[in-house]
Design a protein around this motif. Structure first.
Motif, PDB file in Angstrom:
ATOM      1  N   TRP A   1       0.921  -1.076   0.084  1.00  0.00           N
ATOM      2  CA  TRP A   1      -0.071  -0.116   0.153  1.00  0.00           C
ATOM      3  C   TRP A   1       0.776   1.314   0.056  1.00  0.00           C
ATOM      4  O   TRP A   1       0.333   2.404  -0.491  1.00  0.00           O
ATOM      5  CB  TRP A   1      -0.887  -0.191   1.186  1.00  0.00           C
ATOM      6  N   LEU A   2       2.160   1.322   0.555  1.00  0.00           N
ATOM      7  CA  LEU A   2       2.897   2.257   0.454  1.00  0.00           C
ATOM      8  C   LEU A   2       3.472   2.453  -0.762  1.00  0.00           C
ATOM      9  O   LEU A   2       3.919   3.837  -1.325  1.00  0.00           O
ATOM     10  CB  LEU A   2       4.010   2.314   1.532  1.00  0.00           C
ATOM     11  N   GLN A   3       3.672   1.361  -1.567  1.00  0.00           N
ATOM     12  CA  GLN A   3       4.311   1.502  -3.128  1.00  0.00           C
ATOM     13  C   GLN A   3       5.635   2.083  -2.980  1.00  0.00           C
ATOM     14  O   GLN A   3       5.768   3.073  -3.865  1.00  0.00           O
ATOM     15  CB  GLN A   3       3.314   2.017  -3.980  1.00  0.00           C
ATOM     16  N   ILE A   4       6.470   1.796  -2.070  1.00  0.00           N
ATOM     17  CA  ILE A   4       8.005   2.404  -2.442  1.00  0.00           C
ATOM     18  C   ILE A   4       8.803   1.288  -3.032  1.00  0.00           C
ATOM     19  O   ILE A   4       8.805   0.165  -2.749  1.00  0.00           O
ATOM     20  CB  ILE A   4       8.528   2.473  -0.956  1.00  0.00           C
ATOM     21  N   ARG A   5       9.488   2.041  -4.038  1.00  0.00           N
ATOM     22  CA  ARG A   5      10.061   1.005  -4.978  1.00  0.00           C
ATOM     23  C   ARG A   5      11.131  -0.023  -4.163  1.00  0.00           C
ATOM     24  O   ARG A   5      11.760   0.407  -3.528  1.00  0.00           O
ATOM     25  CB  ARG A   5      11.052   1.921  -6.177  1.00  0.00           C
ATOM     26  N   GLY A   6      10.941  -1.218  -4.643  1.00  0.00           N
ATOM     27  CA  GLY A   6      11.917  -2.353  -3.911  1.00  0.00           C
ATOM     28  C   GLY A   6      11.246  -2.792  -2.746  1.00  0.00           C
ATOM     29  O   GLY A   6      12.393  -3.650  -2.166  1.00  0.00           O
ATOM     30  N   LYS A   7      10.113  -2.347  -2.147  1.00  0.00           N
ATOM     31  CA  LYS A   7       9.816  -2.615  -1.198  1.00  0.00           C
ATOM     32  C   LYS A   7       8.500  -3.564  -1.358  1.00  0.00           C
ATOM     33  O   LYS A   7       7.467  -2.890  -1.103  1.00  0.00           O
ATOM     34  CB  LYS A   7       9.359  -1.851   0.073  1.00  0.00           C
ATOM     35  N   ASP A   8       8.530  -4.733  -1.604  1.00  0.00           N
ATOM     36  CA  ASP A   8       7.281  -5.584  -2.009  1.00  0.00           C
ATOM     37  C   ASP A   8       6.140  -4.959  -2.840  1.00  0.00           C
ATOM     38  O   ASP A   8       4.933  -4.857  -2.492  1.00  0.00           O
ATOM     39  CB  ASP A   8       6.616  -6.060  -0.685  1.00  0.00           C
ATOM     40  N   ASP A   9       6.889  -4.373  -3.974  1.00  0.00           N
ATOM     41  CA  ASP A   9       5.878  -3.732  -4.728  1.00  0.00           C
ATOM     42  C   ASP A   9       5.810  -4.522  -6.308  1.00  0.00           C
ATOM     43  O   ASP A   9       6.349  -3.964  -7.090  1.00  0.00           O
ATOM     44  CB  ASP A   9       6.385  -2.375  -4.958  1.00  0.00           C
ATOM     45  N   GLY A  10       5.506  -5.602  -6.266  1.00  0.00           N
ATOM     46  CA  GLY A  10       5.648  -6.581  -7.418  1.00  0.00           C
ATOM     47  C   GLY A  10       5.111  -5.910  -8.695  1.00  0.00           C
ATOM     48  O   GLY A  10       5.368  -6.011  -9.737  1.00  0.00           O
ATOM     49  N   MET A  11       4.007  -5.130  -8.412  1.00  0.00           N
ATOM     50  CA  MET A  11       3.254  -4.439  -9.509  1.00  0.00           C
ATOM     51  C   MET A  11       3.358  -2.986  -9.471  1.00  0.00           C
ATOM     52  O   MET A  11       2.575  -2.229 -10.090  1.00  0.00           O
ATOM     53  CB  MET A  11       1.727  -4.988  -9.481  1.00  0.00           C
ATOM     54  N   TRP A  12       4.645  -2.728  -9.166  1.00  0.00           N
ATOM     55  CA  TRP A  12       4.935  -1.140  -9.088  1.00  0.00           C
ATOM     56  C   TRP A  12       4.623  -0.529 -10.520  1.00  0.00           C
ATOM     57  O   TRP A  12       4.122   0.922 -10.263  1.00  0.00           O
ATOM     58  CB  TRP A  12       6.277  -0.986  -8.797  1.00  0.00           C
TER      59      TRP A  12
END
Length: 220
Positions: free
Chosen positions: A115-126
């Motif tokens: 939910w935070l959508q910080i690149r490289g942090k569990d953001d597989g669909m960034w």
């Protein structure tokens, strides 16, 4: 992500699909898949890494239809980008909790980082999340009807974005990276390619079509 991007219909004024746009997205989707393979090599990545994501942003700008109010534009992007991100990113996290062979991670932590959508942090669909955010300033930029000003400003903001990622100390934020929530540090880099795609359609495509012959394709 790949399925949504393929499904997203690219149509010309007469209602027919734009074949080269579909082909371009297909090629880039294949490169996205290759980039996630553990068996990939550095030599192979050098071929497609410079362009396979920027082409997606370019084509997203190319297919933009200006003559709609912002509310219509925003609702369309919520349905076409945010909702698929919401569904498939959470499905991906739940699936990884069930069948992943990697070290067990907290479900709550994964959901929070998603939910935070910080690149490289569990953001597989960034990419889908970044495209959704980039569409917001892009809409207001191209609405100004000043292509030279918009392109120049987009280049400037993209350059500032790059400089920010290079000079901002990683320890400034508690998550240990200069990246911002919802990819705000990347939005203007993405928007630059969207702007170029949009103006290519208006001002350059007819020139490109004129010289798009079998001979020039062979030379390229």
């Amino acid at each position: 992500m790949a399925g949504h991007l393929v499904h997203n219909r690219m149509e010309s004024n007469n209602g027919k699909r734009i074949e080269w746009v579909d082909i371009g997205k297909f090629i880039c989707i294949m490169f996205v898949m290759l980039s996630h393979l553990e068996s990939g090599t550095d030599s192979l990545r050098r071929i497609y890494h410079p362009f396979f994501l920027t082409v997606f942003f370019f084509l997203s700008g190319y297919i933009h239809r200006e003559a709609v109010p912002f509310k219509t534009h925003f609702i369309k992007k919520v349905k076409g980008l945010f909702v698929p991100w919401l569904v498939f990113s959470h499905f991906n996290i739940l699936l990884s909790q069930i069948i992943s062979l990697r070290e067990k991670r907290s479900l709550v932590d994964q959901l929070l980082w998603n939910w935070l959508q910080i690149r490289g942090k569990d953001d597989g669909m960034w990419f889908v999340a970044a495209l959704f955010i980039a569409y917001i300033p892009f809409y207001f930029f191209v609405k100004q009807k000043k292509p030279r000003v918009i392109i120049t400003l987009s280049i400037l903001l993209s350059a500032i974005s790059v400089v920010y990622t290079k000079v901002m100390p990683a320890e400034f934020f508690p998550w240990g990276t200069a990246n911002l929530p919802w990819h705000l540090e990347y939005v203007f880099q993405a928007m630059l390619w969207m702007v170029l795609g949009y103006y290519f359609k208006i001002y350059c495509e007819h020139i490109f079509d004129k010289y798009n012959t079998k001979l020039t394709c062979v030379l390229l």
